[in-house]
Write a protein that holds these residues in place. Structure first.
Motif, mmCIF file in Angstrom:
data_model
loop_
_atom_site.group_PDB
_atom_site.id
_atom_site.type_symbol
_atom_site.label_atom_id
_atom_site.label_comp_id
_atom_site.label_asym_id
_atom_site.label_seq_id
_atom_site.Cartn_x
_atom_site.Cartn_y
_atom_site.Cartn_z
ATOM 1 N N SER A 255 0.842 -1.208 0.000
ATOM 2 C CA SER A 255 0.000 0.000 0.000
ATOM 3 C C SER A 255 0.867 1.244 0.000
ATOM 4 C CB SER A 255 -0.918 0.013 1.221
ATOM 5 O OG SER A 255 -1.717 -1.136 1.227
ATOM 6 N N ASP B 169 -4.394 -2.728 -5.249
ATOM 7 C CA ASP B 169 -3.555 -2.998 -4.082
ATOM 8 C C ASP B 169 -4.244 -4.110 -3.294
ATOM 9 O OD1 ASP B 169 -1.917 -2.886 -1.857
ATOM 10 O OD2 ASP B 169 -2.924 -1.119 -1.015
ATOM 11 N N THR B 170 -3.611 -5.264 -3.261
ATOM 12 C CA THR B 170 -4.287 -6.445 -2.701
ATOM 13 C C THR B 170 -3.892 -6.683 -1.239
ATOM 14 O OG1 THR B 170 -2.565 -8.018 -3.335
ATOM 15 C CG2 THR B 170 -4.228 -7.499 -4.993
ATOM 16 N N THR C 155 -4.627 -4.039 4.391
ATOM 17 C CA THR C 155 -5.557 -3.817 3.269
ATOM 18 C C THR C 155 -6.482 -5.008 3.086
ATOM 19 O OG1 THR C 155 -3.770 -2.624 2.186
ATOM 20 C CG2 THR C 155 -5.604 -3.278 0.777
#
Ligand SMILES: Nc1nc2c(ncn2[C@@H]2O[C@H](COP(=O)(O)OP(=O)(O)OP(=O)(O)O)[C@@H](O)[C@H]2O)c(=O)[nH]1
Ligand SMILES: [Mg+2]
Length: 246
Positions: free
Chosen positions: A17, A57-58, A35
């Motif tokens: 992130s 963004d995983t 996240t």
């Protein structure tokens, strides 16, 4: 404007992130908030071409990773991030890359390897050489050591993966164009061939010696000869020609 979907993957807390927010917004996020899934858009010009980047963004933390397979399916390029302060995070990437290749069903997937947190010199447990070794094992995947905190190599890594996507798309377009041209050329040759066959038949008629069968046999043989390569193997084109004649 072309759309480029980039997916950021890696273990929990490695800085996915922070790297993403630094690239998109130019700010450094000090706090850690795991996240679940975040999506960003950024318009950028690369090599004179306007690009619309969608960056996913995983989650790195295990309880939020259920959607990973879907993200990978939809992604065109991948940033695989580990932290130079966390040996396990690099090990986790090996399995992640395998998952990407399996889902994409290809060895040629636009990708960069990122060793983040390179500013944390005292906490470093993985050397540049460790990263280089993995990049080489992966077929020389571009490798960057980054610092989200100082924005070191962050833009470079994102731009690299977009360039790879561009190159891949250009190669696919060129391949399609070539296949189309070949198809056109074959069609033209086939119609010429058919016309030639008709011409010979007519001449035979004029000579009063009409023999369609022998004319066709002769044409087929000459086609076969000119369509064999230097090793005597049949070229693909000859198959098409024969199909038309026969
Ligand atoms: N010193 C330093 N700290 C960093 C860097 N990148 C991230 N951090 C810190 O590391 C912590 C985790 O960063 P995140 O970006 O949230 O990590 P993540 O990979 O997104 O974590 P998940 O969302 O849980 O998968 C945060 O406190 C960041 O401030 C960096 O380059 N240098
Ligand atoms: Mg995160």
């Amino acid at each position: 404007m072309r759309d480029y979907k980039v997916v950021v993957l890696g273990a929990g807390g490695v800085g996915k992130s922070s790297v993403t927010v630094q690239f998109v917004q130019g700010v450094y996020v000090e706090s850690y908030d795991p996240t679940i899934e975040d999506s960003y858009r950024k318009q950028i010009e690369i090599d004179g071409r306007a690009c619309d980047l969608e960056i996913l963004d995983t989650a790195g933390v295990a309880q939020f990773t259920a959607m990973r397979e879907l993200y990978i399916k939809s992604g065109k390029g991948f940033l695989l991030v580990y932290s130079v302060t966390d040996e396990n995070s690099l090990k986790e990437l090996l399995a992640l890359r395998e998952q990407v290749l399996r889902i994409k069903d290809s060895d040629n997937v636009p990708m960069v390897l990122i060793g983040n947190k390179c500013d944390l010199k005292d906490d470093r447990v993985l050397s540049i050489e460790d990263g280089i070794k993995v990049s080489q094992d992966w077929g020389c995947v571009p490798f960057y050591e980054t610092s989200a905190m100082y924005k070191t190599n962050v833009d470079e890594a994102f731009i690299d993966v977009v360039r790879q996507i561009m190159r891949k798309e250009a190669a696919i377009t060129a391949e399609k164009k070539q296949a189309k041209q070949l198809q056109k050329q074959n069609a033209l040759e086939n119609s010429n061939n058919a016309a030639n066959t008709g011409g010979t038949d007519k001449k035979a008629n004029d000579d009063g010696n009409f023999d369609t069968k022998s004319t066709r046999t002769r044409n087929t043989k000459s086609s076969q000869k000119e369509n064999n390569d230097e090793f005597g193997n049949k070229k693909e084109k000859s198959i098409n020609k024969c199909c038309v004649i026969m």
